[in-house]
Design a protein around this motif. Structure first.
Motif, mmCIF file in Angstrom:
data_model
loop_
_atom_site.group_PDB
_atom_site.id
_atom_site.type_symbol
_atom_site.label_atom_id
_atom_site.label_comp_id
_atom_site.label_asym_id
_atom_site.label_seq_id
_atom_site.Cartn_x
_atom_site.Cartn_y
_atom_site.Cartn_z
ATOM 1 N N ASN B 353 43.099 -20.963 1.344
ATOM 2 C CA ASN B 353 42.778 -21.217 -0.060
ATOM 3 C C ASN B 353 43.216 -20.069 -0.955
ATOM 4 N N ALA B 354 42.973 -18.827 -0.487
ATOM 5 C CA ALA B 354 43.375 -17.670 -1.287
ATOM 6 C C ALA B 354 44.886 -17.665 -1.473
ATOM 7 N N MET B 355 45.615 -18.001 -0.387
ATOM 8 C CA MET B 355 47.079 -18.034 -0.472
ATOM 9 C C MET B 355 47.534 -19.110 -1.452
ATOM 10 N N LEU B 356 46.861 -20.275 -1.427
ATOM 11 C CA LEU B 356 47.241 -21.355 -2.341
ATOM 12 C C LEU B 356 47.030 -20.938 -3.786
ATOM 13 N N GLU B 357 45.895 -20.255 -4.049
ATOM 14 C CA GLU B 357 45.642 -19.778 -5.411
ATOM 15 C C GLU B 357 46.743 -18.821 -5.842
ATOM 16 N N ALA B 358 47.138 -17.937 -4.923
ATOM 17 C CA ALA B 358 48.204 -16.992 -5.249
ATOM 18 C C ALA B 358 49.491 -17.748 -5.545
ATOM 19 N N LEU B 359 49.742 -18.800 -4.756
ATOM 20 C CA LEU B 359 50.969 -19.585 -4.930
ATOM 21 C C LEU B 359 51.058 -20.139 -6.349
ATOM 22 N N VAL B 360 49.914 -20.648 -6.847
ATOM 23 C CA VAL B 360 49.875 -21.218 -8.193
ATOM 24 C C VAL B 360 50.301 -20.178 -9.234
ATOM 25 N N LEU B 361 49.936 -18.927 -9.003
ATOM 26 C CA LEU B 361 50.326 -17.864 -9.940
ATOM 27 C C LEU B 361 51.781 -17.446 -9.727
ATOM 28 N N VAL B 362 52.135 -17.295 -8.463
ATOM 29 C CA VAL B 362 53.416 -16.657 -8.147
ATOM 30 C C VAL B 362 54.596 -17.530 -8.569
ATOM 31 N N VAL B 363 54.514 -18.847 -8.310
ATOM 32 C CA VAL B 363 55.664 -19.709 -8.584
ATOM 33 C C VAL B 363 56.105 -19.631 -10.049
ATOM 34 N N PRO B 364 55.190 -19.854 -11.023
ATOM 35 C CA PRO B 364 55.669 -19.750 -12.414
ATOM 36 C C PRO B 364 56.139 -18.346 -12.787
ATOM 37 N N ILE B 365 55.471 -17.308 -12.275
ATOM 38 C CA ILE B 365 55.882 -15.943 -12.627
ATOM 39 C C ILE B 365 57.305 -15.689 -12.128
ATOM 40 N N CYS B 366 57.562 -16.072 -10.866
ATOM 41 C CA CYS B 366 58.903 -15.860 -10.317
ATOM 42 C C CYS B 366 59.944 -16.656 -11.102
ATOM 43 N N TRP B 367 59.542 -17.846 -11.534
ATOM 44 C CA TRP B 367 60.475 -18.733 -12.206
ATOM 45 C C TRP B 367 60.835 -18.219 -13.595
ATOM 46 N N PHE B 368 59.823 -17.791 -14.355
ATOM 47 C CA PHE B 368 60.054 -17.460 -15.758
ATOM 48 C C PHE B 368 60.500 -16.019 -15.985
ATOM 49 N N PHE B 369 60.037 -15.081 -15.158
ATOM 50 C CA PHE B 369 60.446 -13.687 -15.325
ATOM 51 C C PHE B 369 61.315 -13.323 -14.129
ATOM 52 N N ARG B 370 62.583 -13.764 -14.195
ATOM 53 C CA ARG B 370 63.385 -13.806 -12.992
ATOM 54 C C ARG B 370 63.424 -12.500 -12.182
ATOM 55 N N PRO B 371 64.020 -11.415 -12.682
ATOM 56 C CA PRO B 371 64.157 -10.327 -11.692
ATOM 57 C C PRO B 371 62.820 -9.662 -11.349
ATOM 58 N N TRP B 372 62.036 -9.299 -12.390
ATOM 59 C CA TRP B 372 60.821 -8.528 -12.135
ATOM 60 C C TRP B 372 59.685 -9.384 -11.602
ATOM 61 N N GLY B 373 59.726 -10.676 -11.900
ATOM 62 C CA GLY B 373 58.669 -11.577 -11.464
ATOM 63 C C GLY B 373 58.525 -11.604 -9.952
ATOM 64 N N LEU B 374 59.620 -11.250 -9.262
ATOM 65 C CA LEU B 374 59.572 -11.257 -7.794
ATOM 66 C C LEU B 374 58.533 -10.282 -7.260
ATOM 67 N N LEU B 375 58.193 -9.287 -8.105
ATOM 68 C CA LEU B 375 57.146 -8.344 -7.706
ATOM 69 C C LEU B 375 55.841 -9.069 -7.408
ATOM 70 N N SER B 376 55.639 -10.239 -8.076
ATOM 71 C CA SER B 376 54.380 -10.965 -7.891
ATOM 72 C C SER B 376 54.239 -11.472 -6.464
ATOM 73 N N LEU B 377 55.329 -11.448 -5.685
ATOM 74 C CA LEU B 377 55.219 -11.838 -4.274
ATOM 75 C C LEU B 377 54.224 -10.941 -3.536
ATOM 76 N N LEU B 378 54.012 -9.749 -4.114
ATOM 77 C CA LEU B 378 53.033 -8.834 -3.509
ATOM 78 C C LEU B 378 51.627 -9.420 -3.532
ATOM 79 N N LEU B 379 51.424 -10.436 -4.397
ATOM 80 C CA LEU B 379 50.101 -11.076 -4.449
ATOM 81 C C LEU B 379 49.752 -11.735 -3.120
#
Lengths: 156, 473
Positions: B353-379
């Protein structure tokens, strides 16, 4: 009265009526959108989307009535009130009678018409609802809870 | 004993005036913004003076209309400028007594008193006396205690030793402040600080700074962030030190009295039998050093500005020393029992469940803030850690009288010890899929302040949940 009770059968009628009520609400929204379309030329696809949503919502509301009714039951024993609902999302609550602070009987227009009452059971911190009971059950329940509460005076 | 209606201490006038001025301040600011250009500076001064004058007149009227009366059986308060309001509270109905003393009122021996009964609407105390002398407070305390004794006449006379007292020492206060900080307060602190700076720093200066920052590059930015982090840490540290300065806990008869604060001395008196639950709170830091913080849930709003809305009893003690708590809360057992922990399946679901919640955040961040958004993978590793921690610390156990609940959330561990008679209701929740896998969530409702604390232990084995439910019912 210590077996499980279902909601009164008339509750199905109330739910059907309330589905019709929501259908009317959707129609009103559609009418407003139509007016907007004629005056300010709002695009038609907004209406189409709203129509679609409305149809789906009303159908779902109608279809789940038997399910809702089948899996909604309550139980008033000597020591506790229990409320159980849902199958796919099952939820079961126990409220000991000596924790109950207040019992409120309420009836909106639909419930009044069907001569039903909704019961809110309040403890010192939470509120639980039995969606509808017959008037004599409501009265009985109130008496029983008051009597039991007086027996087991246990202040919050 | 004062049988005649009395006014507050005259210094209350100053407090009333400042409060009225503070309340009207916003309107003045708005007025200034909207009619900036229409008026001369001179007329502005007149208007502001007039408003302040009006505020003072209102304060005087309110002071004049506010009277209280202490009789042998109850306290009554009369107040209200236009709508008169009369309150009457018998001493035996008083649940908690909160006394606050600002440092500037100390030389005058003046305090503010809030009185609370068990009724539960609104966020304010039922009655308060904003500025009264210490004598009145002592009188109230005495009368309250006397009324309590009338209700329980058969109290065995214990030979009076000194009341058990715990006073915090500097090292403990320091440890408490240092271990109180979780991730969230730190982030909030940074955000607040940034907002403050945003207001203070003039616009052109800021854009200049940002320009030079860009020139200096990322290294500088990281430096600034670190300094901000450090500053916010220091600030939250100081605010905790301020709040729990000279913390003292005393057991007087059947009442717990806590006293604390540097600028404002805050004294809360609560009857032992009004305690709804005992909460042992551990941040991950405290867990590492085997420290716990002991708090109680009260049916009182006196604790709304406290740590987690609960009254702190012992800010920090070591786990080995935890027996001290039993001097003040004799209901607690000597040893903590062994918990029914959740199974591996439950633990896995919490991580999922925690991973799924993170997924909900990470996908849009990675999508919209292309290079730096990848940092959100650390979530993801963080979410895994959160889920793992929650699974490790979830558990329940009960005996004939007490229920013990343990939950882990955001790297905080909370242990609730609640008497069966203080649990307002219990709910079991399960989805169809959980049912076939043999799991359920258990929600235990406890009164906290004027609201509800719903303690939810997730993914317990069905058998344990059902047994707990049957025990409660």
């Amino acid at each position: 009265m210590s077996h499980w009770e279902q909601l009164p059968l008339k509750m199905k009628t109330v739910w059907r009526l309330s589905a019709i009520g929501s259908a009317i609400a959707w129609l009103v929204i559609l009418a407003i959108l139509f007016v907007c379309h004629t005056i300010w030329h709002w695009p038609l696809w907004i209406m189409a989307v709203i129509l679609g949503l409305g149809v789906i919502e009303v159908i779902v509301e109608l279809v789940i009535i038997p399910y809702r009714y089948r899996f909604w039951r309550y139980h008033i024993a000597d020591k506790a009130v229990e409320i159980e609902r849902g199958f796919f999302f099952h939820k079961q609550t126990a409220i000991p009678i000596n924790r109950i602070q207040n019992v409120t009987l309420e009836a909106g227009p639909l419930l009044q018409w069907q001569q039903l009452k909704a019961v809110s059971i309040e403890t010192a911190s939470t509120t639980h609802e039995i969606e509808a009971v017959l008037p004599h059950t409501a009265e009985h329940l109130k008496q029983q809870i008051i009597a039991l509460a007086q027996e087991a005076r246990d202040d919050a | 004993m004062t049988l005649k209606p009395q006014h507050l201490h005259p210094l209350a006038l100053i407090q009333f005036s400042t409060r009225t001025i503070r309340d009207t301040f916003l309107y003045v600011v708005l007025a200034v913004i909207f009619c900036k250009n229409q008026l001369q500076p001179a007329s502005w001064i007149i208007i502001v003076c007039a408003l302040i004058g009006l505020a003072i007149v209102v304060a005087i009227l309110r002071y004049w209309r506010f009277t209280y009366q202490i009789t042998p059986t109850d306290i009554s308060i009369n107040k209200g400028l236009i709508f008169r309001k009369q309150l009457q509270i018998p001493y035996s109905r008083i649940q908690t007594l909160q006394v606050k003393q600002w440092f500037y009122l100390k030389p005058f021996h003046l305090t503010a008193v809030s009185i609370e009964t068990s009724g539960h609407d609104g966020d304010d105390a039922d009655a308060s006396l904003p500025v009264v002398s210490q004598q009145i407070v002592d009188e109230l305390r005495r009368l309250k205690r006397a009324s309590g004794q009338l209700e329980q006449p058969k109290q065995p006379k214990i030979i009076k030793n000194a009341d058990p007292t715990y006073a915090i020492n500097w090292a403990d206060l320091n440890t408490y402040a240092l271990t109180s900080m979780g991730l969230v307060p730190i982030l909030l602190g940074i955000w607040a600080l940034y907002n403050k700076l945003d207001d203070l720093v003039p616009e052109h200066f800021k854009s200049q700074t940002i320009n030079s920052l860009v020139h200096l590059g990322t290294l500088m930015l990281v430096g600034v962030l670190l300094v901000g982090l450090l500053l916010s840490l220091v600030l939250s540290y100081l605010s905790i030190i301020q709040r729990y300065y000279h913390f003292k806990l005393t057991l007087r008869g059947h009442e717990l009295v806590t006293e604390k604060g540097f600028f404002q001395r805050n004294t809360i008196t609560a009857a032992q039998n009004r305690i709804q639950a005992v909460v042992l709170r551990q941040t991950i830091l405290r867990q590492l050093f085997h420290l716990i913080s002991v708090q109680v849930l009260l049916a009182s709003t006196a604790t709304t500005d406290e740590d987690n809305d609960s009254l702190v009893i012992l800010p920090v003690i070591s786990e080995t020393n935890a027996a001290v708590v039993r001097h003040y809360l004799p209901n607690l057992p000597e040893n903590m029992p062994r918990y029914n922990r959740i199974t591996r399946g439950g633990k896995w679901r919490l991580i999922r469940n925690a991973m799924l919640e993170a997924l909900v955040l990470v996908v849009p961040i990675c999508w919209f803030f292309r290079p730096w958004g990848l940092l959100s993978l650390l979530l993801f590793p963080l979410a895994w850690l959160f889920g793992w921690y929650a699974g490790r610390n979830a558990g329940v156990v009960w005996d004939s009288r007490l229920l013990f609940l343990q939950i882990g959330k955001h790297l905080h561990r909370e242990t609730y010890v609640v008497e069966q008679s203080k649990i307002q209701s219990v709910t079991l929740k399960e989805t169809f899929w959980m049912k076939s896998a043999g799991f359920m969530h258990v929600v235990v409702n406890i009164r906290q302040g004027n609201g509800n604390a719903a303690v939810e232990v997730r993914y317990l084995p069905t058998a344990v949940g059902q047994q707990l439910y049957d025990w409660y019912r």
